[in-house]
Design a protein around this motif. Structure first.
Motif, mmCIF file in Angstrom:
data_model
loop_
_atom_site.group_PDB
_atom_site.id
_atom_site.type_symbol
_atom_site.label_atom_id
_atom_site.label_comp_id
_atom_site.label_asym_id
_atom_site.label_seq_id
_atom_site.Cartn_x
_atom_site.Cartn_y
_atom_site.Cartn_z
ATOM 1 N N THR A 88 0.611 -1.313 0.186
ATOM 2 C CA THR A 88 -0.018 -0.050 -0.021
ATOM 3 C C THR A 88 0.799 1.068 -0.225
ATOM 4 O O THR A 88 1.747 1.342 0.703
ATOM 5 N N GLN A 89 0.880 2.117 -1.000
ATOM 6 C CA GLN A 89 1.447 3.376 -1.304
ATOM 7 C C GLN A 89 0.585 4.427 -0.910
ATOM 8 O O GLN A 89 -0.523 4.622 -1.175
ATOM 9 N N ILE A 90 1.260 5.623 -0.618
ATOM 10 C CA ILE A 90 0.704 7.043 -0.513
ATOM 11 C C ILE A 90 0.771 7.571 -2.155
ATOM 12 O O ILE A 90 1.709 7.523 -2.544
ATOM 13 N N PRO A 91 -0.414 7.936 -2.573
ATOM 14 C CA PRO A 91 -0.365 8.342 -3.985
ATOM 15 C C PRO A 91 -0.206 9.801 -4.352
ATOM 16 O O PRO A 91 -0.625 10.421 -5.275
ATOM 17 N N TYR A 92 0.637 10.384 -3.319
ATOM 18 C CA TYR A 92 0.840 12.118 -3.496
ATOM 19 C C TYR A 92 1.875 12.420 -2.935
ATOM 20 O O TYR A 92 2.572 11.688 -2.034
ATOM 21 N N VAL A 93 2.394 13.692 -3.063
ATOM 22 C CA VAL A 93 3.230 14.194 -1.997
ATOM 23 C C VAL A 93 2.812 15.606 -1.630
ATOM 24 O O VAL A 93 2.056 16.059 -2.747
ATOM 25 N N PRO A 94 2.884 16.246 -0.557
ATOM 26 C CA PRO A 94 4.021 15.895 0.405
ATOM 27 C C PRO A 94 3.227 14.819 1.279
ATOM 28 O O PRO A 94 2.139 14.774 1.646
ATOM 29 N N THR A 95 4.155 14.038 1.980
ATOM 30 C CA THR A 95 3.772 12.779 2.783
ATOM 31 C C THR A 95 3.784 13.142 4.215
ATOM 32 O O THR A 95 4.872 12.908 4.807
ATOM 33 N N VAL A 96 2.927 13.949 4.689
ATOM 34 C CA VAL A 96 2.752 14.573 6.075
ATOM 35 C C VAL A 96 1.227 14.227 6.604
ATOM 36 O O VAL A 96 0.661 13.810 6.189
ATOM 37 N N THR A 97 1.381 14.471 7.987
ATOM 38 C CA THR A 97 0.382 13.959 8.564
ATOM 39 C C THR A 97 -1.020 14.393 8.391
ATOM 40 O O THR A 97 -1.970 13.652 8.336
ATOM 41 N N SER B 181 -9.094 10.352 -0.960
ATOM 42 C CA SER B 181 -8.645 11.515 -2.157
ATOM 43 C C SER B 181 -7.244 12.091 -1.960
ATOM 44 O O SER B 181 -6.426 11.374 -1.376
ATOM 45 N N VAL B 182 -6.950 12.950 -2.524
ATOM 46 C CA VAL B 182 -5.809 13.523 -2.607
ATOM 47 C C VAL B 182 -5.525 15.081 -2.499
ATOM 48 O O VAL B 182 -6.816 15.626 -2.691
ATOM 49 N N PRO B 183 -4.455 15.682 -1.942
ATOM 50 C CA PRO B 183 -4.622 16.961 -1.653
ATOM 51 C C PRO B 183 -5.090 18.052 -2.812
ATOM 52 O O PRO B 183 -5.794 19.149 -2.864
ATOM 53 N N ALA B 184 -4.750 17.513 -4.136
ATOM 54 C CA ALA B 184 -5.495 18.471 -5.251
ATOM 55 C C ALA B 184 -6.702 18.322 -5.129
ATOM 56 O O ALA B 184 -7.535 19.585 -5.882
ATOM 57 N N ILE C 100 6.365 9.205 -10.569
ATOM 58 C CA ILE C 100 6.535 10.634 -9.725
ATOM 59 C C ILE C 100 5.738 11.773 -10.346
ATOM 60 O O ILE C 100 5.120 12.439 -9.429
ATOM 61 N N LYS C 101 5.303 11.824 -11.501
ATOM 62 C CA LYS C 101 4.842 12.738 -12.100
ATOM 63 C C LYS C 101 3.217 12.868 -11.479
ATOM 64 O O LYS C 101 2.618 13.793 -10.967
ATOM 65 N N THR C 102 2.602 11.541 -11.345
ATOM 66 C CA THR C 102 1.439 11.181 -10.808
ATOM 67 C C THR C 102 1.443 11.736 -9.233
ATOM 68 O O THR C 102 0.338 12.388 -8.870
ATOM 69 N N LEU C 103 2.336 11.538 -8.626
ATOM 70 C CA LEU C 103 2.535 11.911 -7.027
ATOM 71 C C LEU C 103 2.340 13.337 -6.984
ATOM 72 O O LEU C 103 1.694 14.158 -6.164
ATOM 73 N N ILE C 104 3.112 14.040 -7.587
ATOM 74 C CA ILE C 104 3.160 15.646 -7.843
ATOM 75 C C ILE C 104 1.922 16.231 -8.015
ATOM 76 O O ILE C 104 1.185 16.990 -7.632
ATOM 77 N N PRO D 158 10.019 5.491 -1.120
ATOM 78 C CA PRO D 158 9.135 4.543 -0.332
ATOM 79 C C PRO D 158 9.389 4.335 1.036
ATOM 80 O O PRO D 158 8.343 4.098 1.586
ATOM 81 N N TYR D 159 10.340 4.992 1.540
ATOM 82 C CA TYR D 159 10.573 5.053 3.113
ATOM 83 C C TYR D 159 9.435 5.927 3.495
ATOM 84 O O TYR D 159 9.039 5.561 4.750
ATOM 85 N N ASP D 160 8.989 6.768 2.893
ATOM 86 C CA ASP D 160 7.875 7.694 3.195
ATOM 87 C C ASP D 160 6.431 7.329 2.849
ATOM 88 O O ASP D 160 5.592 7.670 3.397
ATOM 89 N N THR D 161 6.328 6.726 1.646
ATOM 90 C CA THR D 161 5.137 6.426 1.069
ATOM 91 C C THR D 161 4.571 4.837 1.341
ATOM 92 O O THR D 161 3.279 4.533 1.265
ATOM 93 N N HIS D 162 5.360 4.030 1.760
ATOM 94 C CA HIS D 162 4.951 2.688 1.875
ATOM 95 C C HIS D 162 4.428 2.482 3.395
ATOM 96 O O HIS D 162 5.026 2.612 4.369
ATOM 97 N N ILE D 163 3.176 2.267 3.341
ATOM 98 C CA ILE D 163 2.671 2.005 4.638
ATOM 99 C C ILE D 163 1.910 0.784 4.938
ATOM 100 O O ILE D 163 1.469 0.067 3.924
#
Length: 555
Positions: A80-89, A100-103, A460-464, A500-505
């Motif tokens: 399971t991955q986070i589908p965006y950046v920034p990966t914060v609380t 959903s996502v920040p967008a 990475i484009k998708t995450l941004i 991945p160290y920030d997005t893999h949950i």
């Protein structure tokens, strides 16, 4: 002859008619009421800064009733991955519950800059409400800045607001955002008093049972206990030695070593409990009282308890990932989860509730720890580079402080200044991108409006793109090289990147309506709300972009 034909017709077609009259139910129903069957209670457990590998790193020391029980009885989605950046609380808690996502949902960071005004806004900040339960300003919070519904909102809508929804976390954002706009309550921790508080968005006075709980002064009790290891310290072989250069010291400490004398940190504040496993203990204490006093899972409608454990994040930031403090925290958390699941079994009924466990983000290893072990890493001095960028921008465009911030690894510009002086915003972006791409540690600086044509991997484009909210995100995304993050201190760690160290949950479901099994195909944080919607037979949140994880659900 006519009679014979009629009999033949009935013999041939009667079974088909009979089958058509008794269709197989489309969903499981309650045989007594003929209503759609649902669990009595859904519990979401979000462990702040829990990397996926923590499910397994200390597994030989976990008991059978906590993480291992969830894996043995439930369904784990291993990729399971986070589908965006920034990966914060704030983004993470919102993403789990909105699908959903920040967008789209608008929570573009813990803090973010309103691009039209240049002013920074805290994710749950709300000056129109007041604190309930303290004289501090810590309660001036609400979900008003979140633009979409949550799965908890959709449950309320689906049951004509008869379901009870409550959010709990030491961090205000960890309790408020998951509980949604229509929650019965959200509670968070107040450092000034050591109390659980809320805001007038939800109520004008704390329930009597919350006052009774607060009057026990449990936070003070836990702080006075100090923090020593649960087991003999020499058994913590999955961690670095206790006294090392990678760990930060608590206020007043000479060294970052056990035992941590938190009892000496009661100086007009009860904040010290946040940086110990006792913060999780206090949260579970309050959650169990909430279950009992609010009679959650006892009514005719499904209730939802959104629970977030914040101390894991504070401890991770303080000590880094390889610390004995982290190992001890997760060994204690395993026991806390076991006790909480046993409480749910006893009060709601085993098999009558659904629980899921996930995280809002992961975290990176300490850069100094990595370089000492021959792995490329480092700190990126964002403040120094921001100052240097402004010096160069002023030389080129004759105006000071054109760049406001590098917050969330994005460049926010002073758009009011740019407009009032009729500066060329595109040229400012181009100039800044060229400057940033020359800085050591920067992998790529990308125009947010031209991400699709950037020379970076599609993933990475998708995450941004998913993380870019036009009104609340900066104009340039800064991608650092793997192992690097923004900061100056050499101790502890942080998160926020695409790596991945920030997005893999972790993502584990257990209980009512859940199969036993595991899955290694990619799933995302956004799929959690969709899966819950499918389980509950309710509408998905109105900004949802995820998909149900069908393998998880019993047919």
């Amino acid at each position: 002859m006519k009679i014979l034909k009629s009999l033949l017709f009935l013999a041939v077609f009667t079974p088909l008619v009979s089958t058509a009259q008794k269709p197989k139910p489309a969903v499981i129903t309650n045989k007594l009421t003929n209503a759609v069957a649902r669990p009595k209670l859904v519990v979401g457990i979000v462990v702040d800064q829990m990397r996926w590998d923590y499910l397994y790193r200390y597994a030989d020391r976990y008991g059978s009733g906590g993480f291992k029980r969830m894996l043995a009885e439930g369904f784990t989605c291993e990729n399971t991955q986070i589908p965006y950046v920034p990966t914060v609380t704030a983004c993470g808690h919102t993403g789990i519950y909105t699908g959903s996502v920040p967008a789209i949902h608008g929570i573009a960071g813990n803090d973010f800059i309103i691009q039209a005004t240049g002013k920074s806004l805290y994710c749950t900040e709300d000056s129109t409400v007041n604190t309930v339960g303290s004289t501090s300003k810590a309660g001036q919070m609400s979900p008003v800045n979140m633009l979409t519904t949550t799965i908890t909102d959709e449950l309320k809508l689906a049951t004509n607001f008869n379901s009870k929804v409550i959010g709990i976390a030491m961090k205000d954002r960890g309790g408020i955002l998951p509980a949604g706009h229509t929650a019965n309550a959200a509670y968070w921790y107040d450092d000034l008093t050591g109390n659980w508080i809320t805001s007038t968005y939800y109520m004008n006075n704390l329930p009597a049972w919350v006052d009774v709980f607060n009057n026990q002064k449990l936070a003070e009790k836990y702080i006075k206990q100090d923090w020593n290891t649960l087991y003999p310290i020499e058994t913590y072989t999955q961690s670095s030695a206790d006294n090392n250069l990678y760990e930060g010291k608590l206020k007043g400490e000479e060294k970052p070593i056990f035992p941590h004398a938190t009892s000496k940190m009661l100086n007009g504040s009860y904040s010290a409990v946040r940086n110990t496993p006792y913060g999780n203990t206090l949260t579970f204490d309050f959650a169990k009282e909430t279950l009992k006093n609010e009679q959650m899972g006892k009514g005719d409608y499904t209730d939802f308890l959104a629970l977030s454990l914040s101390s894991t994040d504070y401890i991770g930031h303080q000590y880094g990932l390889n610390a004995i403090e982290i190992e001890d925290t997760y060994l204690r958390l395993d026991k806390e989860i076991e006790d909480f699941l046993n409480t749910l079994d006893a009060t709601v009924g085993k098999g009558e509730y659904t629980v899921f466990l996930s995280a809002d983000h992961g975290a990176a290893h300490n850069p100094l720890f990595l370089t000492d072990n021959k792995i490329p890493a480092g700190l990126w001095p964002s403040s120094t580079i921001l100052k240097s960028l402004n010096v160069e921008l002023e030389k080129e465009f004759k105006q000071p402080k054109i760049a406001l911030s590098f917050s969330n690894y994005q460049v926010s510009f002073n758009n009011k200044l740019i407009e009032s002086n009729k500066l060329d915003a595109d040229k400012i972006k181009e100039f800044s991108i060229k400057f940033l791409n020359k800085q050591e540690g920067v992998a790529n600086a990308i125009d947010m409006e031209k991400v699709s044509i950037a020379s970076i991997p599609e993933s990475i484009k998708t995450l941004i793109i998913n993380g870019y909210n036009r009104e609340r995100s900066g104009a340039i995304q800064i991608l650092l090289k793997p192992g690097l993050f923004s900061g100056y201190g050499t101790t502890g760690t942080t998160h926020g990147s695409w790596n991945p160290y920030d997005t893999h949950i972790p993502l584990v479901f257990m209980g009512w309506g859940i199969k036993h099994g595991s899955l290694n195909r990619k799933t995302t944080m956004a799929d959690i709300a969709s899966t819950l919607a499918a389980l509950l037979h309710i509408q998905e949140p109105n900004g949802n972009i995820g998909f149900p994880i069908e393998e998880v659900l019993k047919k």
